[in-house]
Design a protein around this motif. Structure first.
Motif, PDB file in Angstrom:
ATOM      1  N   PHE A  12       0.838  -1.197   0.000  1.00  0.00           N
ATOM      2  CA  PHE A  12       0.000   0.000   0.000  1.00  0.00           C
ATOM      3  C   PHE A  12       0.877   1.252   0.000  1.00  0.00           C
ATOM      4  CE2 PHE A  12      -2.640   3.246   2.021  1.00  0.00           C
ATOM      5  CZ  PHE A  12      -3.919   3.012   1.523  1.00  0.00           C
ATOM      6  N   LYS A  13       1.909   1.263   0.820  1.00  0.00           N
ATOM      7  CA  LYS A  13       2.795   2.426   0.899  1.00  0.00           C
ATOM      8  C   LYS A  13       3.635   2.566  -0.369  1.00  0.00           C
ATOM      9  CE  LYS A  13       3.299   2.418   5.946  1.00  0.00           C
ATOM     10  NZ  LYS A  13       4.255   2.226   7.074  1.00  0.00           N
ATOM     11  N   ALA A  14       4.145   1.453  -0.884  1.00  0.00           N
ATOM     12  CA  ALA A  14       4.989   1.503  -2.082  1.00  0.00           C
ATOM     13  C   ALA A  14       4.205   2.044  -3.276  1.00  0.00           C
ATOM     14  CB  ALA A  14       5.548   0.114  -2.391  1.00  0.00           C
ATOM     15  N   PHE A  15       2.975   1.597  -3.433  1.00  0.00           N
ATOM     16  CA  PHE A  15       2.163   2.076  -4.550  1.00  0.00           C
ATOM     17  C   PHE A  15       1.643   3.489  -4.287  1.00  0.00           C
ATOM     18  CE2 PHE A  15       2.793  -2.038  -6.049  1.00  0.00           C
ATOM     19  CZ  PHE A  15       2.291  -2.170  -7.332  1.00  0.00           C
ATOM     20  N   GLY A  16       1.448   3.820  -3.020  1.00  0.00           N
ATOM     21  CA  GLY A  16       1.071   5.186  -2.687  1.00  0.00           C
ATOM     22  C   GLY A  16       2.147   6.192  -3.073  1.00  0.00           C
ATOM     23  N   ALA A  17       3.406   5.741  -3.080  1.00  0.00           N
ATOM     24  CA  ALA A  17       4.506   6.631  -3.462  1.00  0.00           C
ATOM     25  C   ALA A  17       4.389   7.083  -4.916  1.00  0.00           C
ATOM     26  CB  ALA A  17       5.849   5.940  -3.225  1.00  0.00           C
ATOM     27  N   GLU A  20      12.062   6.678   2.289  1.00  0.00           N
ATOM     28  CA  GLU A  20      12.817   6.354   1.074  1.00  0.00           C
ATOM     29  C   GLU A  20      12.684   4.875   0.735  1.00  0.00           C
ATOM     30  OE1 GLU A  20      14.226   8.491  -1.055  1.00  0.00           O
ATOM     31  OE2 GLU A  20      13.261   9.957   0.277  1.00  0.00           O
ATOM     32  N   SER A  21      12.527   4.043   1.747  1.00  0.00           N
ATOM     33  CA  SER A  21      12.321   2.622   1.510  1.00  0.00           C
ATOM     34  C   SER A  21      11.006   2.375   0.770  1.00  0.00           C
ATOM     35  CB  SER A  21      12.330   1.863   2.839  1.00  0.00           C
ATOM     36  OG  SER A  21      12.106   0.485   2.646  1.00  0.00           O
ATOM     37  N   ASP A  22       9.960   3.105   1.149  1.00  0.00           N
ATOM     38  CA  ASP A  22       8.679   2.982   0.450  1.00  0.00           C
ATOM     39  C   ASP A  22       8.797   3.424  -1.001  1.00  0.00           C
ATOM     40  OD1 ASP A  22       7.312   2.206   2.839  1.00  0.00           O
ATOM     41  OD2 ASP A  22       7.110   4.316   3.412  1.00  0.00           O
ATOM     42  N   LEU A  47       6.846  -7.165  -1.152  1.00  0.00           N
ATOM     43  CA  LEU A  47       5.809  -6.212  -0.747  1.00  0.00           C
ATOM     44  C   LEU A  47       4.645  -6.916  -0.051  1.00  0.00           C
ATOM     45  CD1 LEU A  47       5.610  -3.707  -3.742  1.00  0.00           C
ATOM     46  CD2 LEU A  47       6.646  -3.358  -1.494  1.00  0.00           C
ATOM     47  N   SER A  48       4.409  -8.171  -0.402  1.00  0.00           N
ATOM     48  CA  SER A  48       3.340  -8.961   0.240  1.00  0.00           C
ATOM     49  C   SER A  48       3.711 -10.442   0.143  1.00  0.00           C
ATOM     50  CB  SER A  48       1.984  -8.705  -0.423  1.00  0.00           C
ATOM     51  OG  SER A  48       2.069  -8.912  -1.829  1.00  0.00           O
ATOM     52  N   PRO A  49       4.781 -10.848   0.826  1.00  0.00           N
ATOM     53  CA  PRO A  49       5.354 -12.191   0.621  1.00  0.00           C
ATOM     54  C   PRO A  49       4.400 -13.350   0.884  1.00  0.00           C
ATOM     55  CG  PRO A  49       6.324 -11.102   2.547  1.00  0.00           C
ATOM     56  CD  PRO A  49       5.547 -10.073   1.801  1.00  0.00           C
ATOM     57  N   SER A  50       3.643 -13.296   1.977  1.00  0.00           N
ATOM     58  CA  SER A  50       2.792 -14.447   2.294  1.00  0.00           C
ATOM     59  C   SER A  50       1.678 -14.627   1.265  1.00  0.00           C
ATOM     60  CB  SER A  50       2.205 -14.301   3.705  1.00  0.00           C
ATOM     61  OG  SER A  50       1.461 -13.100   3.823  1.00  0.00           O
ATOM     62  N   GLU A  51       1.161 -13.533   0.731  1.00  0.00           N
ATOM     63  CA  GLU A  51       0.132 -13.616  -0.304  1.00  0.00           C
ATOM     64  C   GLU A  51       0.741 -14.003  -1.646  1.00  0.00           C
ATOM     65  OE1 GLU A  51      -3.981 -12.899  -1.731  1.00  0.00           O
ATOM     66  OE2 GLU A  51      -3.042 -13.444   0.160  1.00  0.00           O
ATOM     67  N   ARG A  67      11.352   3.303  -3.045  1.00  0.00           N
ATOM     68  CA  ARG A  67      12.360   2.644  -3.890  1.00  0.00           C
ATOM     69  C   ARG A  67      11.744   1.809  -5.019  1.00  0.00           C
ATOM     70  NH1 ARG A  67      11.884  -0.813   0.499  1.00  0.00           N
ATOM     71  NH2 ARG A  67      12.102  -3.058   0.099  1.00  0.00           N
ATOM     72  N   TYR A  68      10.434   1.537  -4.922  1.00  0.00           N
ATOM     73  CA  TYR A  68       9.787   0.740  -5.966  1.00  0.00           C
ATOM     74  C   TYR A  68       9.178   1.587  -7.080  1.00  0.00           C
ATOM     75  CZ  TYR A  68      10.108  -3.476  -3.069  1.00  0.00           C
ATOM     76  OH  TYR A  68      10.564  -4.551  -2.347  1.00  0.00           O
ATOM     77  N   VAL A  69       9.199   2.897  -6.947  1.00  0.00           N
ATOM     78  CA  VAL A  69       8.467   3.751  -7.888  1.00  0.00           C
ATOM     79  C   VAL A  69       8.936   3.546  -9.322  1.00  0.00           C
ATOM     80  CG1 VAL A  69       8.088   6.137  -8.607  1.00  0.00           C
ATOM     81  CG2 VAL A  69       7.802   5.511  -6.212  1.00  0.00           C
ATOM     82  N   ASP A  70      10.232   3.542  -9.554  1.00  0.00           N
ATOM     83  CA  ASP A  70      10.747   3.365 -10.918  1.00  0.00           C
ATOM     84  C   ASP A  70      10.308   2.029 -11.507  1.00  0.00           C
ATOM     85  OD1 ASP A  70      12.018   5.812 -11.074  1.00  0.00           O
ATOM     86  OD2 ASP A  70      13.936   5.060 -10.372  1.00  0.00           O
ATOM     87  N   LYS A  71      10.387   0.973 -10.723  1.00  0.00           N
ATOM     88  CA  LYS A  71      10.020  -0.358 -11.207  1.00  0.00           C
ATOM     89  C   LYS A  71       8.529  -0.432 -11.523  1.00  0.00           C
ATOM     90  CE  LYS A  71      13.634  -2.794  -8.610  1.00  0.00           C
ATOM     91  NZ  LYS A  71      13.912  -3.788  -7.537  1.00  0.00           N
ATOM     92  N   ILE A  72       7.714   0.160 -10.671  1.00  0.00           N
ATOM     93  CA  ILE A  72       6.266   0.171 -10.915  1.00  0.00           C
ATOM     94  C   ILE A  72       5.955   0.929 -12.199  1.00  0.00           C
ATOM     95  CG2 ILE A  72       4.038   1.030 -10.077  1.00  0.00           C
ATOM     96  CD1 ILE A  72       5.178   0.597  -7.197  1.00  0.00           C
ATOM     97  N   MET A  73       6.561   2.109 -12.355  1.00  0.00           N
ATOM     98  CA  MET A  73       6.256   2.937 -13.517  1.00  0.00           C
ATOM     99  C   MET A  73       6.751   2.319 -14.822  1.00  0.00           C
ATOM    100  SD  MET A  73       4.343   5.425 -12.865  1.00  0.00           S
ATOM    101  CE  MET A  73       4.542   6.196 -14.461  1.00  0.00           C
ATOM    102  N   THR A  74       7.859   1.610 -14.779  1.00  0.00           N
ATOM    103  CA  THR A  74       8.349   0.931 -15.983  1.00  0.00           C
ATOM    104  C   THR A  74       7.291  -0.028 -16.512  1.00  0.00           C
ATOM    105  OG1 THR A  74      10.657   1.099 -15.286  1.00  0.00           O
ATOM    106  CG2 THR A  74      10.130  -0.612 -16.888  1.00  0.00           C
ATOM    107  N   ILE A  75       6.646  -0.761 -15.619  1.00  0.00           N
ATOM    108  CA  ILE A  75       5.617  -1.721 -16.013  1.00  0.00           C
ATOM    109  C   ILE A  75       4.347  -1.006 -16.459  1.00  0.00           C
ATOM    110  CG2 ILE A  75       4.080  -3.525 -15.089  1.00  0.00           C
ATOM    111  CD1 ILE A  75       6.547  -4.413 -13.373  1.00  0.00           C
ATOM    112  N   VAL A  76       3.932   0.029 -15.728  1.00  0.00           N
ATOM    113  CA  VAL A  76       2.730   0.787 -16.083  1.00  0.00           C
ATOM    114  C   VAL A  76       2.868   1.379 -17.483  1.00  0.00           C
ATOM    115  CG1 VAL A  76       1.388   2.866 -15.540  1.00  0.00           C
ATOM    116  CG2 VAL A  76       2.064   1.297 -13.702  1.00  0.00           C
ATOM    117  N   LEU A  77       4.007   1.978 -17.778  1.00  0.00           N
ATOM    118  CA  LEU A  77       4.206   2.626 -19.068  1.00  0.00           C
ATOM    119  C   LEU A  77       4.368   1.623 -20.208  1.00  0.00           C
ATOM    120  CD1 LEU A  77       6.593   5.539 -17.998  1.00  0.00           C
ATOM    121  CD2 LEU A  77       4.133   5.653 -18.447  1.00  0.00           C
ATOM    122  N   ARG A  78       4.889   0.445 -19.897  1.00  0.00           N
ATOM    123  CA  ARG A  78       5.105  -0.562 -20.941  1.00  0.00           C
ATOM    124  C   ARG A  78       3.804  -1.235 -21.347  1.00  0.00           C
ATOM    125  NH1 ARG A  78       9.024  -4.908 -18.983  1.00  0.00           N
ATOM    126  NH2 ARG A  78      10.495  -3.172 -19.222  1.00  0.00           N
TER     127      ARG A  78
END
Length: 379
Positions: free
Chosen positions: A279-284, A303-305, A354-358, A307-318
């Motif tokens: 939730f926090k990583a995607f909120g970033a 900053e830990s939250d 981000l959600s290992p058990s799930e 750190r995933y922004v670039d990776k998320i956006m790469t997938i969203v834009l692709r």
């Protein structure tokens, strides 16, 4: 009450065109200050293609109309193309709003407990609801009224089980509907039961409401809606991909309803679902990419939250809207399913922590679901 506008921020993994598109998008969403300098590099036809891929044509068009006299002003032909695309969105919204209002009257008139979620209910949080690209109408019928609602609707439409484990589908007056018995599907059985129990607790007296065509339409209460809108983004992101429109939906919700969210309840529910980190990583993405004021988000982001922004956006834009782009196999079938499955495995692996058990349970569940869908197609 709206939040303020965030300070301009950047993230790194963008080509020149995408960077200019995002800069301009932030200004369209929060038109304060000067037009971004990078707007001078935009090819307006290429931006239109990008906007369609991310289903945000209306948002850009609202910004284009505020540009005034700039050196790189869209040509008359550009304006006509944009206006034509926007007009289709407005017309579709008129029909979909009418469909939601009619559905609400029918359900209420027959004493059926239900609510509408995402879609047109989220559009009501936009500065101009007609700017949002509409989709289908998603509504949930409480278990006590499910059989009665199904019988009522079957008098007028044909209901089809899409075998997603979530809903039945029908079309009325050209508008697709999804009648849900689950608002979301989790990999973990215990989390599924917990989520379903949360949903079924909210009857009409404590649901939130939005006005559509003069009708008070029931929707999820703010704290639960904050979670649901995220779950919708996160699950689609992991399975195939998601567009910027869904992130903007989430942002518009926070800007309109952040003061109504009960933080202790939000945290307890996200912890129980194993989704607080995600939730926090995607909120970033909302604060770092889309320019939402950090005060609108329920948590202070580290900053830990982020750190995933670039990776998320790469997938969203692709991959764009629900992962429809960047594919080798465009048509349905086993090859399409295999490609989707491999993409899901990559995403789940990349964002595993981000959600290992799930996430540990998602891979076998998705494989089983893919095999089932292909078996149904072949029969």
């Amino acid at each position: 009450m709206k939040c303020g506008v965030a300070e301009n921020k950047t993230f790194t993994r963008l080509n020149m065109n995408d960077s200019a598109y995002i800069d301009f998008l932030r200004w369209c969403l929060h038109p304060a200050g000067n037009i971004p300098a990078s707007t001078s590099t935009i090819n307006w036809q290429e931006l239109l293609a990008f906007a369609k891929k991310q289903t945000i044509v209306g948002i850009y068009w609202q910004g284009i109309q505020r540009l005034g006299d700039i050196p790189n002003k869209p040509s008359e032909d550009d304006v006509m193309d944009w206006m034509g695309a926007y007009t289709k969105i407005v017309r579709r919204n008129v029909k979909t709003d009418d469909a939601v209002a009619k559905l609400t009257k029918i359900m209420r008139g027959n004493g059926i407990a239900f609510f509408v979620f995402k879609g047109q209910t989220v559009a009501s949080y936009y500065p101009s609801p007609e700017m949002r690209t509409s989709g289908d109408v998603d509504f949930y019928v409480f278990k006590k009224d499910w059989a009665r609602a199904k019988s009522l609707l079957e008098k007028d439409v044909t209901l089809t089980d899409d075998h997603s484990g979530q809903h039945w589908e029908f079309t009325k007056d050209g508008i697709p509907f999804e009648m849900h018995y689950h608002t979301a599907v989790f990999a973990s059985g215990s989390r599924q039961r917990y989520w379903d129990e949360l949903i079924d607790c909210y009857f009409d007296d404590i649901l939130d409401h939005v006005e559509i065509n003069g009708v008070e339409v029931p929707t999820l209460p703010p704290t639960l809606n904050a979670i649901y809108l995220f779950v919708h983004i996160y699950h689609h992101f992991l399975k195939e991909g998601i567009a910027l429109r869904q992130f903007i939906d989430w942002m518009m919700f926070f800007e309109a309803k952040h003061k109504d969210i009960v933080l202790p309840g939000l945290t307890a529910k996200l912890d129980k679902l194993g989704l607080l980190s995600a939730f926090k990583a995607f909120g970033a993405v909302l604060t770092e990419v889309l320019g939402m004021d950090a005060a609108c988000f329920p948590y202070s982001l580290t900053e830990s939250d982020k750190r995933y922004v670039d990776k998320i956006m790469t997938i969203v834009l692709r991959y764009g809207n629900f992962g429809k782009y960047g594919r080798k196999e465009q048509q349905g079938g086993w090859k399409h399913s295999v490609e989707t499955g491999m993409r899901a495995v990559r995403h789940i692996t990349q964002f595993f922590w981000l959600s290992p058990s799930e996430n540990l349970l998602w891979i076998p569940k998705l494989i089983c679901r893919s095999l089932m869908k292909n078996a149904i197609r072949s029969n």
